[in-house]
Design a protein around this motif. Structure first.
Motif, mmCIF file in Angstrom:
data_model
loop_
_atom_site.group_PDB
_atom_site.id
_atom_site.type_symbol
_atom_site.label_atom_id
_atom_site.label_comp_id
_atom_site.label_asym_id
_atom_site.label_seq_id
_atom_site.Cartn_x
_atom_site.Cartn_y
_atom_site.Cartn_z
ATOM 1 N N GLY A 123 16.448 -48.324 36.412
ATOM 2 C CA GLY A 123 17.025 -47.802 35.182
ATOM 3 C C GLY A 123 17.226 -48.852 34.110
ATOM 4 O O GLY A 123 17.887 -48.600 33.107
ATOM 5 N N CYS A 124 16.674 -50.043 34.322
ATOM 6 C CA CYS A 124 16.847 -51.125 33.348
ATOM 7 C C CYS A 124 16.223 -50.750 32.013
ATOM 8 O O CYS A 124 15.080 -50.287 31.951
ATOM 9 N N PHE A 125 16.964 -50.968 30.937
ATOM 10 C CA PHE A 125 16.448 -50.795 29.587
ATOM 11 C C PHE A 125 15.406 -51.884 29.366
ATOM 12 O O PHE A 125 15.660 -53.066 29.620
ATOM 13 N N LEU A 126 14.217 -51.511 28.888
ATOM 14 C CA LEU A 126 13.157 -52.485 28.663
ATOM 15 C C LEU A 126 12.954 -52.800 27.192
ATOM 16 O O LEU A 126 12.911 -53.949 26.803
ATOM 17 N N PHE A 127 12.823 -51.753 26.371
ATOM 18 C CA PHE A 127 12.700 -51.995 24.940
ATOM 19 C C PHE A 127 12.908 -50.704 24.168
ATOM 20 O O PHE A 127 12.875 -49.613 24.726
ATOM 21 N N GLU A 128 13.130 -50.870 22.861
ATOM 22 C CA GLU A 128 13.332 -49.751 21.945
ATOM 23 C C GLU A 128 12.241 -49.795 20.886
ATOM 24 O O GLU A 128 11.786 -50.866 20.485
ATOM 25 N N VAL A 129 11.846 -48.606 20.441
ATOM 26 C CA VAL A 129 10.923 -48.462 19.319
ATOM 27 C C VAL A 129 11.544 -47.432 18.379
ATOM 28 O O VAL A 129 11.998 -46.380 18.815
ATOM 29 N N ARG A 130 11.591 -47.750 17.112
ATOM 30 C CA ARG A 130 12.123 -46.803 16.115
ATOM 31 C C ARG A 130 10.971 -46.119 15.402
ATOM 32 O O ARG A 130 9.878 -46.675 15.281
ATOM 33 N N ARG A 131 11.261 -44.902 14.900
ATOM 34 C CA ARG A 131 10.236 -44.143 14.183
ATOM 35 C C ARG A 131 9.714 -44.991 13.024
ATOM 36 O O ARG A 131 10.479 -45.508 12.213
ATOM 37 N N PRO A 132 8.405 -45.142 12.943
ATOM 38 C CA PRO A 132 7.831 -45.917 11.841
ATOM 39 C C PRO A 132 8.118 -45.241 10.492
ATOM 40 O O PRO A 132 8.273 -44.020 10.427
ATOM 41 N N GLU A 133 8.169 -46.031 9.455
ATOM 42 C CA GLU A 133 8.327 -45.496 8.088
ATOM 43 C C GLU A 133 7.216 -44.484 7.840
ATOM 44 O O GLU A 133 6.071 -44.721 8.171
ATOM 45 N N GLY A 134 7.570 -43.335 7.321
ATOM 46 C CA GLY A 134 6.567 -42.334 6.979
ATOM 47 C C GLY A 134 6.149 -41.440 8.131
ATOM 48 O O GLY A 134 5.229 -40.670 7.988
ATOM 49 N N GLY A 135 6.802 -41.571 9.303
ATOM 50 C CA GLY A 135 6.495 -40.652 10.400
ATOM 51 C C GLY A 135 5.652 -41.271 11.476
ATOM 52 O O GLY A 135 5.549 -42.482 11.582
ATOM 53 N N PRO A 136 4.992 -40.429 12.286
ATOM 54 C CA PRO A 136 4.229 -40.917 13.424
ATOM 55 C C PRO A 136 3.044 -41.769 12.994
ATOM 56 O O PRO A 136 2.469 -41.560 11.939
ATOM 57 N N VAL A 137 2.702 -42.723 13.858
ATOM 58 C CA VAL A 137 1.514 -43.529 13.640
ATOM 59 C C VAL A 137 0.329 -42.750 14.196
ATOM 60 O O VAL A 137 0.385 -42.221 15.297
ATOM 61 N N ASP A 138 -0.728 -42.633 13.434
ATOM 62 C CA ASP A 138 -1.924 -41.893 13.898
ATOM 63 C C ASP A 138 -2.858 -42.797 14.665
ATOM 64 O O ASP A 138 -2.978 -43.925 14.444
#
Length: 178
Positions: A163-178
């Motif tokens: 259950g170790c936290f590994l990393f976080e990613v936040r929503r990129p500016e402008g929405g999903p990356v294609d």
């Protein structure tokens, strides 16, 4: 280069965790050893610099509540969705990530959970993920799927085993990356 930016534990938070962790315990540093004494951690993930622990490094295993900490700056109220878990950090200040633009903890076959949270700090979706041989492409795909949910503000990746936290990613500016 990866499609998403992984975030280490912020320096100000690390400074706090090196005094008292998110469970209220003081940090207990030790030197990582190949023989696993006092704790088997060589090769384990460091959340301060997003790389693995090397023998001889001074480290600590602390409790960390990433969603709770994000909520204090975003105004979210995760309530029961708040999670706390173990993370390894350097016991002393470090230089931060050595290889920006790469996903950490990418050993092929490693089991991960990928969980999305909305702006309120509530779980929006999640999935099990086995790291493939092409780890960066695999993480790009699974993160793109997570951010395809319109309400996902951030994604946490954790180790399935402990259950170790590994990393976080936040929503990129402008929405999903294609």
């Amino acid at each position: 280069m990866t499609a998403y930016t992984t975030l280490p534990i912020p320096p100000a938070t690390l400074q706090e965790l090196r005094t008292v962790d998110d469970s209220g315990r003081p940090m207990r540093p030790y030197t990582a050893r190949e023989d696993g004494v006092p704790l088997d951690c060589v090769g384990g993930p460091l959340r301060c610099c997003l790389r693995t622990i090397e023998a001889g490094e001074r480290v600590a295993l602390v409790s960390y509540a990433p969603l709770r900490r994000w909520a204090t700056t975003s105004g979210a109220e995760p309530g029961a969705y708040d999670e706390i878990g173990p993370v390894f950090i350097h016991a002393d200040e470090c230089e931060g990530p050595r290889e920006p633009g790469r996903y950490p903890s990418t050993r092929p076959g490693a089991l991960r959970t990928v969980r999305g949270y909305n702006a309120k700090g509530h779980i929006v979706g999640g999935r099990f993920f086995e790291v493939p041989e092409s780890a960066d492409a695999g993480f790009d795909r699974v993160l793109r799927e997570a951010f395809a949910e319109s309400g996902v503000a951030l994604v946490h990746v954790r180790a399935l085993e402990h259950g170790c936290f590994l990393f976080e990613v936040r929503r990129p500016e402008g929405g999903p990356v294609d």
